[in-house]
Design a protein around this motif. Structure first.
Motif, PDB file in Angstrom:
ATOM      1  N   VAL A 456       0.843  -1.307  -0.115  1.00  0.00           N
ATOM      2  CA  VAL A 456      -0.164  -0.130   0.026  1.00  0.00           C
ATOM      3  C   VAL A 456       0.848   1.257  -0.060  1.00  0.00           C
ATOM      4  O   VAL A 456       1.742   1.158   0.944  1.00  0.00           O
ATOM      5  CB  VAL A 456      -0.995   0.115   1.366  1.00  0.00           C
ATOM      6  N   LEU A 457       0.530   2.179  -0.866  1.00  0.00           N
ATOM      7  CA  LEU A 457       1.334   3.412  -1.182  1.00  0.00           C
ATOM      8  C   LEU A 457       0.278   4.524  -1.218  1.00  0.00           C
ATOM      9  O   LEU A 457      -0.834   4.436  -1.837  1.00  0.00           O
ATOM     10  CB  LEU A 457       2.646   3.323  -2.089  1.00  0.00           C
ATOM     11  N   SER A 458       0.975   5.704  -1.095  1.00  0.00           N
ATOM     12  CA  SER A 458       0.242   6.838  -1.609  1.00  0.00           C
ATOM     13  C   SER A 458       1.141   7.737  -2.724  1.00  0.00           C
ATOM     14  O   SER A 458       2.284   7.731  -2.553  1.00  0.00           O
ATOM     15  CB  SER A 458      -0.358   7.823  -0.384  1.00  0.00           C
ATOM     16  N   ASP A 459       0.690   8.456  -3.207  1.00  0.00           N
ATOM     17  CA  ASP A 459       1.561   9.168  -4.407  1.00  0.00           C
ATOM     18  C   ASP A 459       1.670  10.653  -3.967  1.00  0.00           C
ATOM     19  O   ASP A 459       2.745  11.276  -4.404  1.00  0.00           O
ATOM     20  CB  ASP A 459       0.455   9.386  -5.678  1.00  0.00           C
ATOM     21  N   HIS A 460       1.183  11.006  -2.729  1.00  0.00           N
ATOM     22  CA  HIS A 460       1.642  12.523  -2.259  1.00  0.00           C
ATOM     23  C   HIS A 460       0.689  12.722  -1.050  1.00  0.00           C
ATOM     24  O   HIS A 460      -0.462  11.931  -0.716  1.00  0.00           O
ATOM     25  CB  HIS A 460       1.177  13.642  -3.097  1.00  0.00           C
ATOM     26  N   GLY A 461       0.826  13.647  -0.141  1.00  0.00           N
ATOM     27  CA  GLY A 461      -0.354  13.922   0.757  1.00  0.00           C
ATOM     28  C   GLY A 461      -1.094  15.012   0.454  1.00  0.00           C
ATOM     29  O   GLY A 461      -1.084  15.415  -0.801  1.00  0.00           O
TER      30      GLY A 461
END
Length: 800
Positions: A456-461
């Motif tokens: 699980v990852l995100s691309d930015h906050g």
């Protein structure tokens, strides 16, 4: 008489798929149990519907019971047929069938019941959707607020998909061999992107106990959570260009302007605005990015992403502008099932009502900063909910097929946070829903054709703050137009002085991301043949450009930027803005800008809403603030350091951004309040990302605890290299054809000077993590699970 297999082989592929769906539809125990539950639910729901809705009647208890039996029986007969039809037609036709299937079942049942009366199909349509809404509420209460019914439907879908065409199980599925042992499943990787979710926010929510799925993974030490630094720009297209293709240098923002140039053959190319949510622009960007070595090239699947990562299968991917086609029963099953499309529509309607209530509550409480939550956002809000469930359905199908690697983007939180604020209760509720979705995927992965490991990852906050217009009463484009207008020096390309046009600015409009997904769907449908494609082309002819449908503000942005000879073009991505002087070719230096628009740079740096203006000079790019200058190449500071409020990596982020393609003549970062981490977005969004300041550059990464990870990951290219290393570890990455290493990742950027005595906290893309003046960088976020060099035993049932 020819054999059945040969006769079926002569049929067109869509028909073969539909026939296979019908053949594999069996009355299993689970279906019979679901049928009995449906009858009980239908009795309560239909009784309420007939009581509420005039035009539909059934006299007596016996008539009502008979109607319930008819609805159940007709549904059991018609839904497989409609599912097969939706599979054959695919695309928007499946969506249309999903809209009418409930009404067809209701109408046929009412016509067959001699004791019931219905005024017409329109009344049956309303009655069916009212019954669906009530059934969704009843099922939600019966399942204690869980999605057990939805998950059961997806598990049945996986059972159908995993069967080979001849009815036997595929080779990946566990079955007993001669020794009585089940062979080990091959490895697989499922990468889930939580769009816009900041790592510190997740850490806080886990500690508060609000994310039970992620919390269980971390507390059981089956997974490890760290953060990675996005760099500039902190946008989804730039992140996915790096994550999926290993190259973010061609994506300087969410939108940018490309000045007029001349082709190699001497043909003039007009200047244009590029918006990454438009399918045509995304396709062109991917053409520039792709080398054939993308993250997903070896049998992977991209779902709901901007770019494909060279995946052989792309579903709802903007750069390929395609709906799931006729060979995707997951899409058809979602559209025709009462627990799929109909459920998503019901939930979406509830979300609209909740948005109205929450917006009114914010106004009455005087919550600040506060953004608009009406208009296109409110109208398109249910689409995010539907896409969330559709994504899960498509992932389930691809896991059943045994796709080696799947990458999917979930956008719910990002869209809510843009309008409500990244840490507001509404946004946190969306984050909790995504955590629940991870739990659903975990349950589905247990029945998949491979042993899927979840990353699980995100691309930015996102960072919060009142917008530039809210604070100062005008947009940045208006400020730039005013500053650039006086003392104007004409260039040879200008019109005659007596006909000089007024300064024109093109700035970002609200709702581009939401409209981008609508345009993606309509573009694909309009490009198809048949009645559906023709009807779509006729409906959107006035808002289409060639083969692309361009509804919403992105089309208006491009129109504004393409006006005859504009003085300035201003494009914004959160609190990052780029200013172009399109009458002057090439990248302009400070001296040329001062000659063309005297006072523009000084006027911007003096504005209270502007923190930093980056401009090229003879000494290289310089970050200019109100009371100081910071030379980016050597770190020399005159006066007060304008980058002090933006964190220890600001210098290197800005320097790398200056080397990207089509970066603006001026790059503007808004002012930031370091005590609150609040920024000033140049778009009308109280939660924003794109520039520097706050949590917008702090992205999330959760992976199995036993997998090794570089101590510091800076930039999406570094995460791309890490994902490639993990794919190679799983045996899912084939060597490159030229003999190069399959997991080499991205080489350091040669344009950024490498520091001496680089330590473990230094930038992977060149440049130290600490401040140039020797101050230490922020320490890395504490790991909330076992260390990678000492993995703990996974909890029972937890994915690895």
């Amino acid at each position: 008489m020819e054999p059945q297999g040969e006769a079926e082989a002569r049929l067109p592929e869509p028909v073969r798929v539909g026939v296979r769906v019908l053949r594999e539809y069996r009355p299993t125990v689970a279906r019979i149990r679901a049928l009995l539950r449906s009858m009980v639910t239908s009795f309560a729901v239909l009784a309420t519907t007939l009581w509420l809705l005039p035009g539909v009647t059934a006299s007596g208890l016996v008539a009502m019971l008979w109607l319930v039996a008819l609805v159940t029986g007709v549904g059991a007969v018609l839904r497989p047929l409609l599912l097969a039809l939706a599979t054959v037609l695919g695309g928007l036709s499946a969506l249309a069938i999903g809209v009418v299937v409930q009404a067809v079942v209701m109408y046929v049942a009412l016509r067959l019941d001699p004791e019931a009366h219905v005024a017409g199909f329109a009344v049956a349509f309303v009655a069916a959707w009212l019954a669906v809404a009530l059934a969704a509420i009843v099922n939600w209460l019966a399942d204690a607020g869980t999605d057990d019914t939805f998950v059961s439907e997806l598990l049945r879908l996986m059972t159908r998909v995993r069967r080979a065409p001849d009815g036997r199980r595929g080779r990946f599925w566990s079955r007993r061999d001669g020794t009585g042992e089940a062979p080990q499943s091959p490895e697989g990787l499922l990468v889930i992107q939580l769009d816009g979710v900041a790592a510190p926010l997740v850490q806080w929510a886990v500690r508060a106990g609000n994310l039970p799925t992620i919390g269980r993974w971390l507390r059981s030490r089956s997974h490890r959570m760290t953060r990675w630094h996005t760099g500039l720009p902190a946008t989804t297209p730039a992140a996915q260009a790096g994550l999926l293709h290993g190259d973010a240098l061609r994506v300087p923002a969410y939108r940018w302007y490309e000045k007029a140039t001349v082709d190699e053959d001497g043909t003039p190319v007009a200047g244009r605005l590029v918006v990454t949510s438009r399918p045509r622009d995304a396709a062109e960007i991917e053409r520039r990015l792709s080398t054939g070595r993308g993250l997903l090239r070896d049998g992977g699947v991209s779902i709901s992403t901007a770019f494909s990562g060279d995946a052989p299968t792309s579903l709802l991917t903007v750069s390929r502008a395609a709906l799931p086609g006729r060979s995707n029963p997951g899409y058809a099953a979602f559209m025709t099932s009462p627990y799929g499309f109909a459920r998503a529509v019901t939930i979406g309607a509830g979300q609209v009502l909740r948005e109205l209530h929450q917006a009114r509550r914010q106004r009455r409480r005087g919550v600040q900063p506060r953004g608009g939550r009406g208009g296109s956002y409110l109208a398109l809000r249910p689409l995010a909910s539907m896409l969330n469930d559709l994504n899960v359905s498509l992932i389930a199908e691809q896991m059943a097929r045994g796709a080696p690697v799947i990458f999917c983007d979930f956008v719910d939180y990002d869209e809510v946070a843009h309008h409500a604020g990244p840490a507001r209760p509404e946004a946190m509720a969306a984050l909790e829903a995504l955590d629940h979705t991870l739990g659903i995927l975990e349950r589905l992965a247990a029945q998949a054709a491979r042993h899927y490991h979840l990353v699980v990852l995100s691309d930015h906050g996102q960072s919060q703050g009142a917008t530039f217009r809210q604070r100062y009463g005008e947009s940045l484009a208006q400020v730039v137009a005013r500053l650039a207008a006086p003392a104007r020096v004409p260039s040879p390309r200008d019109a005659p002085v007596d006909a000089a046009p007024a300064a024109v600015g093109a700035e970002a409009a609200d709702g581009v991301e939401q409209w981008g997904r609508v345009n993606l769907l309509l573009t694909e449908v309009a490009g198809r043949g048949g009645v559906t494609g023709a009807a779509t082309r006729a409906a959107v002819r006035a808002r289409s450009d060639g083969h692309e449908v361009a509804l919403g503000p992105a089309d208006r942005e491009a129109e504004a930027a393409s006006r005859t000879d504009p003085e300035t073009v201003v494009v914004a991505s959160g609190n990052l803005a780029m200013i172009y002087l399109p009458r002057h070719p090439g990248r302009l230096s400070r001296e040329r800008i001062d000659a063309a628009a005297p006072g523009l740079v000084d006027g911007l740096t003096a504005h209270p809403g502007v923190g930093v203006v980056v401009v090229d000079t003879a000494a290289g790019p310089v970050a200019v603030g109100r009371d100081g200058r910071h030379r980016l190449r050597d770190g020399h500071v005159d006066g007060d350091d304008p980058l002090a409020a933006y964190g220890p990596r600001a210098r290197w982020d800005l320097l790398r951004h200056q080397e990207m393609d089509h970066v603006g003549d001026l790059v503007v970062i808004s002012a930031v309040d370091p005590s609150l981490d609040e920024v000033t977005a140049f778009e009308e969004l109280v939660g924003s990302h794109g520039g520097l300041g706050g949590w917008q550059t702090d992205a999330l990464l959760i992976h199995p605890a036993g997998w090794p990870q570089d101590e510091v990951l800076v930039g999406p290219e570094a995460v791309h290299g890490q994902l490639l290393a993990w794919l190679r570890r799983l045996g899912l990455r084939q060597p490159d054809q030229d003999g190069g290493p399959a997991d080499a990742g991205t080489a350091p950027d040669p344009t950024v000077p490498a520091p001496t005595d680089a330590g473990p906290d230094d930038l992977d893309a060149g440049g130290p993590a600490g401040r140039p003046d020797g101050q230490p960088a922020r320490p890395p976020m504490p790991v909330m699970a076992s260390r990678a060099d000492g993995p703990a035993r996974p909890a029972a049932g937890a994915p690895s």
